[in-house]
Design a protein around this motif. Structure first.
Motif, PDB file in Angstrom:
ATOM      1  N   PHE A   1       2.438   1.264  -3.726  1.00 32.54           N
ATOM      2  CA  PHE A   1       1.395   1.362  -4.749  1.00 32.54           C
ATOM      3  C   PHE A   1       0.094   1.832  -4.092  1.00 32.54           C
ATOM      4  O   PHE A   1      -0.839   1.048  -3.898  1.00 32.54           O
ATOM      5  N   PRO A   2       0.022   3.084  -3.712  1.00 35.37           N
ATOM      6  CA  PRO A   2      -1.184   3.581  -3.025  1.00 35.37           C
ATOM      7  C   PRO A   2      -2.403   3.525  -3.930  1.00 35.37           C
ATOM      8  O   PRO A   2      -2.308   3.647  -5.155  1.00 35.37           O
ATOM      9  N   LYS A   3      -3.553   3.345  -3.314  1.00 34.19           N
ATOM     10  CA  LYS A   3      -4.790   3.220  -4.071  1.00 34.19           C
ATOM     11  C   LYS A   3      -5.225   4.583  -4.613  1.00 34.19           C
ATOM     12  O   LYS A   3      -5.349   5.553  -3.876  1.00 34.19           O
TER      13      LYS A   3
ATOM     14  N   LEU B   1       0.821  -1.206   0.000  1.00 35.98           N
ATOM     15  CA  LEU B   1       0.000   0.000   0.000  1.00 35.98           C
ATOM     16  C   LEU B   1       0.857   1.260   0.000  1.00 35.98           C
ATOM     17  O   LEU B   1       0.415   2.313  -0.470  1.00 35.98           O
TER      18      LEU B   1
ATOM     19  N   GLY C   1      -3.197   0.934  -8.143  1.00 38.58           N
ATOM     20  CA  GLY C   1      -2.832   0.517  -6.799  1.00 38.58           C
ATOM     21  C   GLY C   1      -2.939  -0.977  -6.599  1.00 38.58           C
ATOM     22  O   GLY C   1      -3.179  -1.749  -7.537  1.00 38.58           O
TER      23      GLY C   1
END
Length: 412
Positions: free
Chosen positions: A146-148, A143, A153
């Motif tokens: 690769f944040p949403k 997370l 993400g």
């Protein structure tokens, strides 16, 4: 004092007597009510039942409300049955080059394999080696790197029937903390698959007879690299074409318009699937594949050591989707007279009747009369917002009917 004491004693006895009487009366009343109370509420009258139009309006309103939820809020999960295991095995149309004549033979299936392309096996294998460690990261690392930012993400909704999935943009971007991951080969593979995908779209446009919206920089495509582990299906997202390089011999399940089929691409080929946006652009002439190819385990204990890297060539979220203007014989004549390319003559901006052309709002008017080549005499789909459609398809877990059905135009 003696008289006062007797008076207080009588008042206390009277209060106790009244309290006991009231308690006995309340108990009797409750007993009588329970004895004669109905066991169930009466059924609602037919007039109180919601109509189908009311339900549809309510569903649309709810969808719009959910669409505007803050990113930190999640939708309630629900289990949904998956399609039964496919039993139909279909041979893949094989193309060594992309021409309108060869690609047109794939219209009735919605998929084919391309055996001649510039992608090397070494590049695909290196990209896979870079992708495998991503699934060994901790949840916090996934997370953080690769944040949403929907649809990008890491999808961490771990359900038994869903695969863990990374969705990356065309540059395979990460946060500054994720620079150490080293995804150079994955980025190069994404670029090469995008080039092949653009050639496929050009060939489809020429074969069907519609304007290629990605040509001459009219609108930039949105490329998404989906990386999933194992043989479980992942999220569904609308696309024009999907491309997947075949590193090893493996069978895949495809959900086409006609049936769920199994295909086995050649090693070293690129499996190409035609998506729902391509079907709308073609005014229903092209068959589609819903979702991405799903690996078939065939009794193997696990395929978790393998990853699927699928590039989806799709649209920006602010696009409007509608059948593209078909190239008619009249447009071809204008192109010859004005010495313009065929796709240039079909643009509204190149004739005196229209001076505005917005490729993201693809809502051209199709003639109500059939042309001499037997083209469609009416529009098959209404125009719709790509973002709303993508949100609906992405979050819908129950894949029992075609999500494009709500936009089809019924002709009596």
């Amino acid at each position: 004092f003696h008289l006062l004491f007797l008076s207080l004693k009588k008042s206390t006895d009277l209060s106790l007597t009244l309290s006991l009487s009231l308690s006995m009366a309340a108990s009797s009343s409750r007993h009588l009510l329970n004895s004669y109370a109905p066991t169930a509420a009466p059924p609602p009258t037919p007039s109180s039942q919601p109509t189908s139009s009311t339900c549809s309006d309510a569903a649309d309103t709810l969808s719009r409300l959910l669409h505007r939820l803050p990113p930190n809020l999640s939708l309630p999960t629900r289990l949904s049955p998956r399609a039964a295991a496919p039993t139909t095995t279909t041979s893949l149309p094989t193309f060594s080059n992309l021409t309108p004549t060869t690609v047109s033979s794939a219209f009735k299936l919605g998929f084919f394999q391309l055996v001649t392309h510039p992608i090397s096996s070494q590049l695909a294998e290196s990209a896979e080696l870079e992708s495998l460690p991503l699934f060994n990261l901790t949840r916090d690392q996934k997370l953080r790197y690769f944040p949403k930012e929907w649809p990008l993400g890491f999808d961490d909704e771990e359900e038994e029937d869903e695969a863990a999935t990374f969705c990356l943009d065309g540059a395979c971007s990460t946060t500054a903390d994720g620079a150490e991951l080293g995804l150079a080969s994955l980025r190069e593979l994404t670029r090469e698959l995008e080039k092949v995908g653009l050639e496929v779209v050009e060939s489809l446009a020429c074969a069907v007879g519609f304007e290629a919206p990605f040509s001459k920089g009219q609108v930039g495509p949105s490329s998404l690299m989906w990386i999933s582990e194992g043989d479980k299906p992942g999220r569904v997202y609308p696309y024009v074409v999907g491309l997947q390089y075949q590193i090893r011999a493996r069978k895949y399940s495809l959900l086409s318009d006609s049936d769920t089929v199994i295909v086995e691409p050649e090693v070293g080929s690129v499996l190409v699937t035609l998506g729902d946006i391509a079907q709308v652009w073609s005014n229903g002439k092209i068959k589609k594949v819903r979702g991405r190819p799903t690996s078939v385990s065939e009794g193997r204990t696990s395929t978790s050591h393998c990853v699927s890297m699928t590039l989806l060539l799709t649209l920006p979220l602010d696009s409007t989707v509608s059948p593209l203007a078909l190239i008619t014989p009249t447009n071809l004549t204008k192109a010859a007279d004005q010495n313009l390319p065929e796709n240039e003559a079909s643009k509204p901006g190149n004739n005196e009747e229209s001076s505005h052309y917005d490729p993201r709002s693809i809502d051209k008017t199709t003639s109500n009369e059939s042309d001499d080549n037997g083209g469609e005499d009416h529009k098959v789909f209404n125009s719709f917002s790509f973002e709303d459609y993508a949100w609906r398809v992405y979050h819908e877990r129950l894949i029992l009917k075609d999500p494009l059905d709500r936009y089809r135009i019924l002709v009596n």
